[in-house]
Design a protein around this motif. Structure first.
Motif, short mmCIF file in Angstrom:
data_model
loop_
_atom_site.label_atom_id
_atom_site.label_comp_id
_atom_site.label_asym_id
_atom_site.label_seq_id
_atom_site.Cartn_x
_atom_site.Cartn_y
_atom_site.Cartn_z
N ASP A 1 6.92 6.83 11.04
CA ASP A 1 6.36 6.05 9.95
C ASP A 1 5.29 5.12 10.51
OD1 ASP A 1 6.69 5.29 7.02
OD2 ASP A 1 6.78 3.33 7.99
N THR B 1 4.96 2.10 10.10
CA THR B 1 5.52 0.82 10.54
C THR B 1 5.93 0.84 12.01
OG1 THR B 1 7.70 1.54 9.72
CG2 THR B 1 6.36 0.19 8.24
N GLN C 1 4.24 10.36 -1.16
CA GLN C 1 4.77 9.05 -0.73
C GLN C 1 3.71 7.99 -1.04
OE1 GLN C 1 7.89 8.68 0.61
NE2 GLN C 1 8.22 10.88 0.36
N GLN D 1 3.49 4.87 -2.39
CA GLN D 1 3.57 3.48 -1.95
C GLN D 1 3.43 3.37 -0.43
OE1 GLN D 1 3.45 0.78 -3.77
NE2 GLN D 1 3.65 -0.63 -2.05
N ASN D 2 4.06 4.29 0.28
CA ASN D 2 3.98 4.28 1.74
C ASN D 2 2.55 4.52 2.21
OD1 ASN D 2 4.24 6.02 4.52
ND2 ASN D 2 5.82 4.44 4.38
N THR D 3 1.85 5.44 1.56
CA THR D 3 0.46 5.72 1.95
C THR D 3 -0.44 4.54 1.60
OG1 THR D 3 0.75 8.11 1.76
CG2 THR D 3 -1.50 7.29 1.60
N GLU E 1 0.48 1.43 1.64
CA GLU E 1 0.75 0.42 2.67
C GLU E 1 0.14 0.82 4.01
OE1 GLU E 1 4.98 0.07 2.55
OE2 GLU E 1 4.99 -0.89 0.56
#
Length: 339
Positions: A244, A246, A278, A280-282, A284
């Protein structure tokens, strides 16, 4: 009268100071859209966030993008997803993008199709050439494309000499197993670009932007061979290393800062992408990447470009586009407008 003269002198001084100030360069936010002409030719329709059919480039501009990246292949096939991107097609696309106000980046693969860390195949026409001939091939091809663009009315702001070349290019001659030869090939590309316009910035591009060791090895060797370039280009795809963002964003930020300081160059994420399902993840991931590049000291971090956001999975089978099944852009791309 004296008061009026004093005011006039003051205005002249202020004007002079303004003229003397260095023009601030706008941060580049954009996309590689090499598939776009093929998508349109096969009938793919693009819709804006309101569901109205629109020009893909206008949609990207409305999402806050100001730069477009286009790849060039030497003698490409007509294959839908692994062909096109000829000099002629690239000129048409560059003109179209420039008319909408986009800045232009040209990306030379020095191949007839995809070049990346796993493959750097010579163009078929160059396969039997000696190394001396390859040097001329790189120079002539680079000069021809960039000069043709300039003659058509488009002077790119950036030109990439090679695409994701941690192992070199034009294998085996330009492999990193033979850095003296790779250095010469890269310098031929640089010289050809500068012969057209010395203000064009030349980019050397390596993948895995979070991998500092990989970048130090590559650019230390480039320095030893006196390779000429202006910008270090990075790819950043947490997906391909199965982590990820993060887990890797701090490493990307460290590497960006280290590259700028160690080699005194500008740095730019010329390819980034996240999974289309994904959202929201992308979003962010993009927000964090833009922040990391903007945070490089002394304005050395100059931009972030998404790789084929419009390349919808239904058309390309590519999982890292940022386009929805309904033909609209993914909300993940709002990161460009909001950061």
């Amino acid at each position: 009268m004296m008061k009026r003269n004093a005011i006039t002198l003051l205005l002249l001084l202020i004007t002079g100071l303004n003229f003397g100030q260095k023009k601030e360069t706008v941060f580049a936010k954009g996309a590689d859209v090499g598939w776009l002409p093929q998508m349109e030719a096969t009938g793919y329709k693009f819709y804006d966030t309101n569901g109205k059919e629109a020009d893909c480039l206008q949609i990207l501009k409305d999402l806050g993008m100001n730069s477009i990246r286009l790849r060039v292949w030497v003698n490409p096939s007509n294959d839908k997803t692994s062909g096109h991107c000829s000099k002629e097609e690239t000129i048409v696309m560059a003109l179209r993008a420039q008319k909408l106000g986009f800045r232009i980046m040209i990306n030379f693969h020095y191949s007839d199709s995809w070049a990346d860390p796993a493959k750097q195949f010579k163009p078929k026409d160059w396969e039997k050439h000696s190394f001396a001939e390859l040097l001329n091939d790189v120079y002539n091809h680079t000069y021809d494309v960039i000069n043709s663009l300039k003659q058509a009315g488009v002077t790119p702001e950036w030109v990439q000499v090679g695409n994701e070349i941690p192992g070199g290019m034009l294998w085996p001659d330009g492999s990193t197993d033979n850095w003296p030869q790779l250095g010469q090939l890269l310098n031929k590309g640089y010289d050809a670009v500068k012969a057209v316009d010395k203000n064009i910035k030349v980019i050397v591009h390596v993948d895995e932007g979070n991998n500092n060791e990989k970048f130090r090895i590559f650019f230390d060797n480039a320095t030893a061979q006196k390779v000429k370039y202006d910008v270090i280009g990075l790819s950043y795809y947490p997906y391909w290393i199965k982590k990820d963002y993060t887990e890797t964003i701090a490493d990307l930020e460290f590497n960006l800062n280290d590259m700028a300081k160690r080699y005194g160059k500008e740095v730019m994420v010329v390819e980034v992408g996240g999974e289309d399902n994904q959202v929201q993840n992308t979003y962010e991931l993009l927000t964090a990447t833009i922040k990391a590049v903007k945070n490089v000291p002394n304005n050395k971090g100059i931009g972030v470009l998404y790789w084929e956001p419009q390349g919808a999975r239904s058309w390309s089978h590519y999982a890292l586009s940022a386009w929805q099944a309904d033909g609209k852009p993914s909300p993940a791309l709002n990161a460009f407008k909001e950061n």
